[in-house]
Design a protein around this motif. Structure first.
Motif, short mmCIF file in Angstrom:
data_model
loop_
_atom_site.label_atom_id
_atom_site.label_comp_id
_atom_site.label_asym_id
_atom_site.label_seq_id
_atom_site.Cartn_x
_atom_site.Cartn_y
_atom_site.Cartn_z
N MET A 166 0.86 -1.17 0.00
CA MET A 166 0.00 0.00 0.00
C MET A 166 0.91 1.24 0.00
N ASN A 167 0.59 2.22 -0.85
CA ASN A 167 1.42 3.43 -0.89
C ASN A 167 1.01 4.39 0.23
N VAL A 168 1.99 4.83 0.99
CA VAL A 168 1.70 5.76 2.09
C VAL A 168 2.64 6.96 1.97
N VAL A 169 2.12 8.12 2.25
CA VAL A 169 2.95 9.32 2.23
C VAL A 169 2.65 10.15 3.48
N GLN A 170 3.67 10.83 3.96
CA GLN A 170 3.49 11.74 5.08
C GLN A 170 3.46 13.16 4.54
N LYS A 194 4.48 0.88 1.36
CA LYS A 194 5.58 1.47 0.60
C LYS A 194 5.57 2.96 0.94
N VAL A 195 6.61 3.39 1.62
CA VAL A 195 6.65 4.78 2.08
C VAL A 195 7.16 5.66 0.94
N MET A 196 6.30 6.55 0.47
CA MET A 196 6.67 7.44 -0.65
C MET A 196 7.32 8.70 -0.08
N SER A 197 8.00 9.42 -0.97
CA SER A 197 8.68 10.63 -0.51
C SER A 197 7.90 11.88 -0.95
N ASP A 198 8.28 13.00 -0.40
CA ASP A 198 7.67 14.29 -0.69
C ASP A 198 7.72 14.58 -2.20
N ALA A 199 8.84 14.16 -2.81
CA ALA A 199 9.06 14.47 -4.23
C ALA A 199 8.12 13.68 -5.14
N ASP A 200 7.50 12.62 -4.63
CA ASP A 200 6.58 11.82 -5.45
C ASP A 200 5.24 12.55 -5.68
N ILE A 201 5.00 13.59 -4.91
CA ILE A 201 3.72 14.32 -5.01
C ILE A 201 3.96 15.63 -5.77
N PHE A 218 -6.82 16.66 -2.10
CA PHE A 218 -6.38 15.26 -2.24
C PHE A 218 -5.91 14.92 -3.65
N LYS A 219 -6.20 15.82 -4.64
CA LYS A 219 -5.92 15.47 -6.04
C LYS A 219 -4.45 15.10 -6.31
N PRO A 220 -3.48 15.94 -5.89
CA PRO A 220 -2.08 15.57 -6.18
C PRO A 220 -1.70 14.22 -5.56
N PHE A 221 -2.29 13.89 -4.43
CA PHE A 221 -1.99 12.61 -3.76
C PHE A 221 -2.65 11.46 -4.53
N SER A 222 -3.85 11.71 -5.01
CA SER A 222 -4.57 10.71 -5.78
C SER A 222 -3.84 10.41 -7.09
N LEU A 223 -3.35 11.50 -7.74
CA LEU A 223 -2.61 11.35 -9.00
C LEU A 223 -1.34 10.52 -8.81
N ALA A 224 -0.72 10.67 -7.63
CA ALA A 224 0.53 9.95 -7.33
C ALA A 224 0.25 8.53 -6.83
N LYS A 225 -1.02 8.12 -6.88
CA LYS A 225 -1.46 6.77 -6.46
C LYS A 225 -1.17 6.50 -4.97
N VAL A 226 -1.34 7.54 -4.19
CA VAL A 226 -1.17 7.37 -2.74
C VAL A 226 -2.44 6.72 -2.19
N ASP A 227 -2.29 5.67 -1.40
CA ASP A 227 -3.45 5.02 -0.77
C ASP A 227 -3.75 5.64 0.59
N LEU A 228 -2.69 5.98 1.30
CA LEU A 228 -2.83 6.39 2.69
C LEU A 228 -1.99 7.64 2.93
N MET A 229 -2.59 8.68 3.51
CA MET A 229 -1.84 9.90 3.81
C MET A 229 -1.86 10.15 5.32
N ILE A 230 -0.69 10.49 5.85
CA ILE A 230 -0.60 10.78 7.29
C ILE A 230 -0.26 12.25 7.47
N THR A 231 -1.04 12.92 8.30
CA THR A 231 -0.80 14.35 8.52
C THR A 231 -0.47 14.62 9.99
N SER A 232 0.30 15.68 10.19
CA SER A 232 0.54 16.11 11.57
C SER A 232 0.29 17.61 11.65
#
Lengths: 168, 440
Positions: B42-46, B77-84, B100-114
């Motif tokens: 699963m693709n995840v990005v912070q 699969k931890v994606m990097s900032d540059a993938d978005i 959420f569009k740029p994250f969706s385009l990059a095929k991110v499944d899960l996003m974590i925010t702080s």
């Protein structure tokens, strides 16, 4: 007839009690004094004894080697052990610690058992030559203390060994 | 080793509303089946930390800690900032403010925010996990008045909840490992959290002895081990402070292991062969015999019921792994061929992991009891040895020389990519998971 049978049973019981490494350990339960302190004393006495024995210390300490996954004694090992038995007869106050070692290819716990078999093979042979079982103790290091740190057959063949440490 | 009181307090005040939202959505959205034979990642990005209004200087540190934790989850699969596209930036703290569009385009499944808000210490931090496709909140937690020292605990607790949400199991983040570290001529026992935190030395024999084969009691309060001295082996038992040393009725003491019932099973040579016995409560004598024959029998390992025991025997020539049903006495062979040692039974009793010798060293295998089949789960290079099942019966720690010196690695019973567990300077070997996780 009954008495003879009784004697035979008693004799068998005595022999089994003299097995190396087992009956020699009479102390059981948690060590009351510091284990570290006892170990330091044991090692200091061992060093002192080696200096005292001087000439024969080398012969008593000479190692024997084993084939891969084997613990049977080679003819040259039997010769070395025979010489050790002679020395032990000359110095009745001396005991001998037999250390069993393995090469690095097996895994730690199984190798501890294999190293023990190697140490026991030498101790059994010495006992058969008349060395009292109570003068012999065995300890297995498995693959934990290689002589040669290399990762090839030359190193492994040196590491499959028994070492011998005189002690009081 | 216990959690700081402050953090318990702040967790008690964690935002209940956010939690309730997350639980409601959990089952309908993203989930990972850890019971299957492996799965797609699963693709995840912070997202970059968001300051509402200001960002504390160590906000990025929390993101790094969470990133490290996520890297231990093999199904992510931890994606990097540059993938978005345009970077993983938040335009606002709330879900309806996030694009959420740029994250969706990059095929991110899960996003974590702080999101950081003013408060005591560094402030209050809101951690959220969103499913990008549905834009739904999966998990939300607030940690109030956190200090920098508390951030590792915050990261572990959030990731534990996240993993529990995705897989139903999150205990790995609180699991403890004992392991062996060479020290000069000797070896000592150490312990560390599964994520590499709270490293601590347990024994200090230095050159005097070799403490090896650590194993935990089932309540996680004690560790037993073999202590090799200059004339004999001994049994060591640590329960905090200095370990007790016991002289047993055998100069050979191999692979001590606590049984779920509280006694110790250990391989001793009492009758001329190495057999497996249980000890009485005082550790003075044997209490019973678990396996005894003319071959070498070592390395007992139990399931949590105490009914099944995996062990090594060379009764068929090479050492192999067997499983004994202790209630019926029946024994079955687990490993299929070759040289197989170091068994560790999964606490649920469904699997046994062990190392199998191959051409270039050992590899880790997992045997499934139900299907009577084994499969390889580690692939070197070097030698992979001493696997140990985690309390969740899913993760497996083992030691490997793949990067030169031996270090600890974490994989799963599905053979997912192994991740190194930080253990500080020096080699680390013989990992042993505590059967229970630390208490809150």
């Amino acid at each position: 007839m009954k008495n003879r049978l009784l004697l035979a049973i008693l004799a068998l019981m005595c022999v089994s009690l003299l097995s190396f490494g087992c009956a020699s350990k009479k102390v059981a339960g948690p060590d009351k004094d510091s284990w570290e302190e006892q170990e330091r004393e044991r090692l200091a006495k061992e060093r002192e004894l080696r200096e005292k024995l001087a000439k024969v210390a080398g012969e008593l300490g000479s190692m024997i080697y084993f084939d891969l996954d084997r613990y049977d004694l080679k003819p040259e090992s039997r010769q070395i052990l025979t010489r050790k038995a002679e020395i032990l007869k000359q110095y009745p106050e001396i005991k001998l610690v037999v250390e069993g070692h393995c090469d690095e290819r097996g895994t730690a716990e199984y190798n501890l058992a294999l190293g023990e078999r190697r140490a026991r093979a030498a101790a059994d042979y010495l006992a058969n030559l008349g060395v009292t079982a109570s003068r012999l103790s065995i300890v297995s290091y498995g693959k934990e203390r290689p002589l040669d740190p290399g990762h090839n057959e030359a190193a492994w063949s040196k590491n499959r060994r028994d070492e011998f440490k005189p002690s009081y | 080793m216990t959690a700081p009181r402050g953090i318990i307090k702040l967790l008690a005040t964690a935002c209940a509303a956010l939690c309730l939202c997350s639980a409601a959505f959990a089952q309908d959205n993203l989930s990972v089946d850890i019971h299957g034979p492996g799965q797609a990642r699963m693709n995840v990005v912070q997202a970059q930390p968001f300051g509402d209004p200001n960002l504390p200087s160590d906000a990025q540190y929390l993101n790094e800690l969470i990133r490290k934790n996520l890297s231990f989850m093999p199904f992510l699969k931890v994606m990097s900032d540059a993938d978005i596209l345009g970077g993983a930036r938040l335009s606002g703290p709330k879900a309806d403010q996030i694009d959420f569009k740029p994250f969706s385009l990059a095929k991110v499944d899960l996003m974590i925010t702080s999101v950081w808000k003013p408060g005591k210490g560094m402030g209050d931090v809101e951690l959220r996990a969103f499913e990008v496709f549905s834009q739904k909140l999966l998990l939300g937690k607030v940690y109030s008045g956190v200090t920098r020292d508390q951030l590792p605990e915050v990261a572990d607790r959030f990731c534990m909840e996240l993993m529990a949400l995705l897989t139903g199991q999150g205990t790995i983040f609180k699991a403890k490992l004992a392991f062996v570290r060479p020290s000069g001529k000797g070896k000592d026992i150490w312990m560390v959290g599964a994520m590499g935190r709270d490293l601590a030395q347990v024994t200090r024999y230095g050159d005097l002895g070799m403490a090896i084969s650590p194993a935990w009691s089932w309540d996680g309060s004690r560790i037993c081990f073999t202590l090799i001295g200059s004339t004999s082996h001994y049994l060591g038992v640590w329960g905090g402070g200095k370990a007790n040393v016991y002289t047993l009725p055998s100069s050979t003491v191999i692979s001590p292991h606590f049984t779920p019932g509280g006694s110790i099973a250990v391989a001793l040579n009492i009758r001329g062969n190495t057999d497996i016995f249980t000890l009485d409560g005082s550790y003075k004598n044997t209490a019973g015999t678990l396996v005894a024959d003319s071959s070498i029998d070592v390395s007992p390992s139990f399931d949590q019921s105490g009914n099944l025991m995996a062990f090594v025997s060379d009764r068929l020539g090479n050492p192999n792994v067997f499983i004994k049903d202790l209630s019926s006495g029946s024994v079955r062979r687990a490993s299929k061929s070759g040289y197989n040692t170091n068994p560790s039974m999964s606490p649920d009793g469904k699997f046994v992991t062990y190392s199998k010798q191959g051409g270039g060293g050992h590899r880790i295998y997992v045997y499934e009891v139900a299907t009577d089949s084994e499969k390889q789960v580690s692939f070197g290079p070097g030698s992979d040895e001493n696997p140990s099942f985690a309390p969740d019966s899913y993760f497996i720690a083992f030691s490997s020389s793949r990067a030169g010196g031996r270090k600890l690695y974490l994989t799963t019973r599905n053979g997912d990519g192994a991740v190194q567990i930080p253990t500080g300077e020096g080699e680390a070997l013989m990992p042993a998971f505590s059967p229970v996780v630390g208490k809150d």
